[in-house]
Design a protein around this motif. Structure first.
Motif, PDB file in Angstrom:
ATOM      1  N   ILE A   1     -18.637  72.935 108.000  1.00  0.00           N
ATOM      2  CA  ILE A   1     -17.281  72.796 108.534  1.00  0.00           C
ATOM      3  C   ILE A   1     -17.314  73.189 110.014  1.00  0.00           C
ATOM      4  O   ILE A   1     -17.693  74.309 110.372  1.00  0.00           O
ATOM      5  CB  ILE A   1     -16.272  73.690 107.783  1.00  0.00           C
ATOM      6  N   ASP A   2     -16.940  72.259 110.876  1.00  0.00           N
ATOM      7  CA  ASP A   2     -16.954  72.471 112.325  1.00  0.00           C
ATOM      8  C   ASP A   2     -15.538  72.807 112.800  1.00  0.00           C
ATOM      9  O   ASP A   2     -14.701  71.920 112.981  1.00  0.00           O
ATOM     10  CB  ASP A   2     -17.475  71.207 113.016  1.00  0.00           C
ATOM     11  N   VAL A   3     -15.261  74.086 112.987  1.00  0.00           N
ATOM     12  CA  VAL A   3     -13.934  74.536 113.428  1.00  0.00           C
ATOM     13  C   VAL A   3     -13.826  74.376 114.948  1.00  0.00           C
ATOM     14  O   VAL A   3     -14.651  74.898 115.692  1.00  0.00           O
ATOM     15  CB  VAL A   3     -13.696  76.009 113.036  1.00  0.00           C
ATOM     16  N   VAL A   4     -12.798  73.648 115.402  1.00  0.00           N
ATOM     17  CA  VAL A   4     -12.620  73.451 116.845  1.00  0.00           C
ATOM     18  C   VAL A   4     -11.394  74.177 117.388  1.00  0.00           C
ATOM     19  O   VAL A   4     -11.264  74.367 118.602  1.00  0.00           O
ATOM     20  CB  VAL A   4     -12.539  71.946 117.204  1.00  0.00           C
ATOM     21  N   TYR A   5     -10.478  74.578 116.500  1.00  0.00           N
ATOM     22  CA  TYR A   5      -9.305  75.347 116.928  1.00  0.00           C
ATOM     23  C   TYR A   5      -8.793  76.132 115.732  1.00  0.00           C
ATOM     24  O   TYR A   5      -8.804  75.650 114.606  1.00  0.00           O
ATOM     25  CB  TYR A   5      -8.192  74.437 117.451  1.00  0.00           C
ATOM     26  N   GLU A   6      -8.302  77.352 116.010  1.00  0.00           N
ATOM     27  CA  GLU A   6      -7.725  78.154 114.940  1.00  0.00           C
ATOM     28  C   GLU A   6      -6.757  79.160 115.533  1.00  0.00           C
ATOM     29  O   GLU A   6      -6.985  79.720 116.606  1.00  0.00           O
ATOM     30  CB  GLU A   6      -8.826  78.890 114.177  1.00  0.00           C
ATOM     31  N   ASP A   7      -5.652  79.376 114.831  1.00  0.00           N
ATOM     32  CA  ASP A   7      -4.735  80.458 115.174  1.00  0.00           C
ATOM     33  C   ASP A   7      -4.145  81.013 113.873  1.00  0.00           C
ATOM     34  O   ASP A   7      -4.633  80.703 112.786  1.00  0.00           O
ATOM     35  CB  ASP A   7      -3.660  80.019 116.184  1.00  0.00           C
ATOM     36  N   VAL A   8      -3.103  81.805 113.982  1.00  0.00           N
ATOM     37  CA  VAL A   8      -2.557  82.480 112.810  1.00  0.00           C
ATOM     38  C   VAL A   8      -1.973  81.498 111.786  1.00  0.00           C
ATOM     39  O   VAL A   8      -1.882  81.813 110.601  1.00  0.00           O
ATOM     40  CB  VAL A   8      -1.489  83.508 113.249  1.00  0.00           C
ATOM     41  N   ASP A   9      -1.615  80.295 112.226  1.00  0.00           N
ATOM     42  CA  ASP A   9      -0.945  79.342 111.349  1.00  0.00           C
ATOM     43  C   ASP A   9      -1.780  78.139 110.935  1.00  0.00           C
ATOM     44  O   ASP A   9      -1.454  77.487 109.943  1.00  0.00           O
ATOM     45  CB  ASP A   9       0.325  78.816 112.024  1.00  0.00           C
ATOM     46  N   LEU A  10      -2.806  77.802 111.684  1.00  0.00           N
ATOM     47  CA  LEU A  10      -3.523  76.580 111.343  1.00  0.00           C
ATOM     48  C   LEU A  10      -4.987  76.618 111.729  1.00  0.00           C
ATOM     49  O   LEU A  10      -5.426  77.414 112.566  1.00  0.00           O
ATOM     50  CB  LEU A  10      -2.857  75.349 111.949  1.00  0.00           C
ATOM     51  N   LEU A  11      -5.713  75.719 111.082  1.00  0.00           N
ATOM     52  CA  LEU A  11      -7.132  75.515 111.292  1.00  0.00           C
ATOM     53  C   LEU A  11      -7.311  74.032 111.600  1.00  0.00           C
ATOM     54  O   LEU A  11      -6.763  73.187 110.909  1.00  0.00           O
ATOM     55  CB  LEU A  11      -7.879  75.889 110.005  1.00  0.00           C
ATOM     56  N   ILE A  12      -8.071  73.731 112.662  1.00  0.00           N
ATOM     57  CA  ILE A  12      -8.364  72.335 112.977  1.00  0.00           C
ATOM     58  C   ILE A  12      -9.874  72.172 113.007  1.00  0.00           C
ATOM     59  O   ILE A  12     -10.580  72.940 113.675  1.00  0.00           O
ATOM     60  CB  ILE A  12      -7.741  71.901 114.322  1.00  0.00           C
ATOM     61  N   ILE A  13     -10.365  71.193 112.273  1.00  0.00           N
ATOM     62  CA  ILE A  13     -11.807  70.976 112.197  1.00  0.00           C
ATOM     63  C   ILE A  13     -12.162  69.577 112.692  1.00  0.00           C
ATOM     64  O   ILE A  13     -11.310  68.682 112.734  1.00  0.00           O
ATOM     65  CB  ILE A  13     -12.333  71.162 110.756  1.00  0.00           C
ATOM     66  N   ASN A  14     -13.423  69.421 113.070  1.00  0.00           N
ATOM     67  CA  ASN A  14     -13.964  68.117 113.437  1.00  0.00           C
ATOM     68  C   ASN A  14     -14.727  67.599 112.229  1.00  0.00           C
ATOM     69  O   ASN A  14     -15.845  68.028 111.950  1.00  0.00           O
ATOM     70  CB  ASN A  14     -14.879  68.259 114.655  1.00  0.00           C
TER      71      ASN A  14
END
Length: 304
Positions: free
Chosen positions: A84-97
């Protein structure tokens, strides 16, 4: 929204102008909670004002602190060791490539080895427990950005942003043939073909679908384009590009059957997302690097 504690807790401090508003109005109008989420939190006694449970009709004063705790829901996906390639994350969401050749979540034909199983494994290793809530979907062979909400509030807000076309979704694709116009818009309805359950086509009885394209680079017999969607129909880009005579390179389902020597999937990548962070409403822009197989495809086309 302010004073962020964690993913499952929403906190709001009443200001001078909001003094006299009811708790109900603060929850709906200021904190932007849905009726469903508010009712569930109220039923479970997870709405607090200054650490006390009070009536939703109570009027609040400046400085009152409203806290809503969203109970964790168990994840239903079996953890599996999938990258799993995580490109953005904060308290509410995870965005992966997302990599190509893998489906997003389990289905009858793909009960495991999905992105959902990989994220479940990521959470297990991190000792995190949030329920995996996909905001967008990508086809099995499409690569690029996937949004996952960490709580029902983020899911509610981001889904509404999707529906209201606030989220800007940009894709890159390589298509057959040379597109002459630098820019264009395809505004054609898309629906089921009737013959094949998997295949969509432009059809008068379908749903309105709008795709904007911009030419990035032209080759001898192909074109690299950037596409932005106003709507999010199944296979929208693939159907629209075929409709104007430029099917995606590698897209065997929609007519490109002679590209095995170029790429082994449709040349489509979800490149970027622009949206508003659910709590702060700050604009967030995320980009995913073009995958290796599309880079190799472009090198082959430049060498023709």
């Amino acid at each position: 929204m302010n004073n962020i504690e964690d993913s499952s807790t929403l906190i709001y401090k009443v200001n001078t102008e909001e003094s006299g508003m009811t708790l109900r109005d603060i929850l709906y109008k200021k904190m932007k909670l849905s009726g469903r989420l508010t009712r569930k939190a109220k039923r479970n006694k997870k709405i607090f004002v200054n650490d006390n449970n009070i009536s939703l009709d109570s009027r609040l004063r400046e400085g009152d602190v409203v806290k809503v705790i969203m109970e964790d829901e168990k994840n239903k996906f079996e953890p599996q060791n999938i990258p799993i390639d995580v490109v953005y994350e904060d308290v509410d969401l995870l965005i992966i490539n997302k990599q190509p050749y893998i489906v997003v979540h389990p289905t009858k034909s793909h009960p495991d080895n999905t992105i959902a199983n990989g994220i479940a494994n990521l959470l297990l290793n991190r000792k995190e427990t949030f329920k995996i809530r996909f905001i967008n979907r990508l086809d099995r062979d499409t690569s690029g950005l996937l949004m996952i909400a960490k709580n029902p509030f983020a899911q509610q807000i981001l889904s509404k942003q999707m529906q209201n076309n606030i989220v800007e979704k940009s894709y890159i694709a390589v298509v057959r043939g040379v597109i002459e116009k630098d820019f264009g818009t395809i505004d054609e309805k898309i629906g089921l073909s009737g013959d094949e359950p998997m295949i969509r086509k432009v059809i008068e009885s379908g749903q309105r679908s709008i795709t904007h394209y911009e030419v990035i680079e032209r080759f001898k017999n192909a074109t690299l384009v950037r596409l932005k969607l106003e709507t999010g129909r199944t296979h929208q880009i693939r159907v629209h590009m075929k409709h104007i005579g430029h099917p995606l390179v590698g897209d065997k389902l929609y007519g490109d059957t002679d590209s095995n020597n170029l790429i082994s999937r449709q040349a489509l990548h979800a490149e970027s997302l622009k949206f508003l962070q659910p709590r702060t409403q700050k604009e967030i822009f995320v980009r995913a690097e073009i995958p290796v197989d599309i880079k190799q495809l472009l090198q082959k086309l430049r060498g023709e």
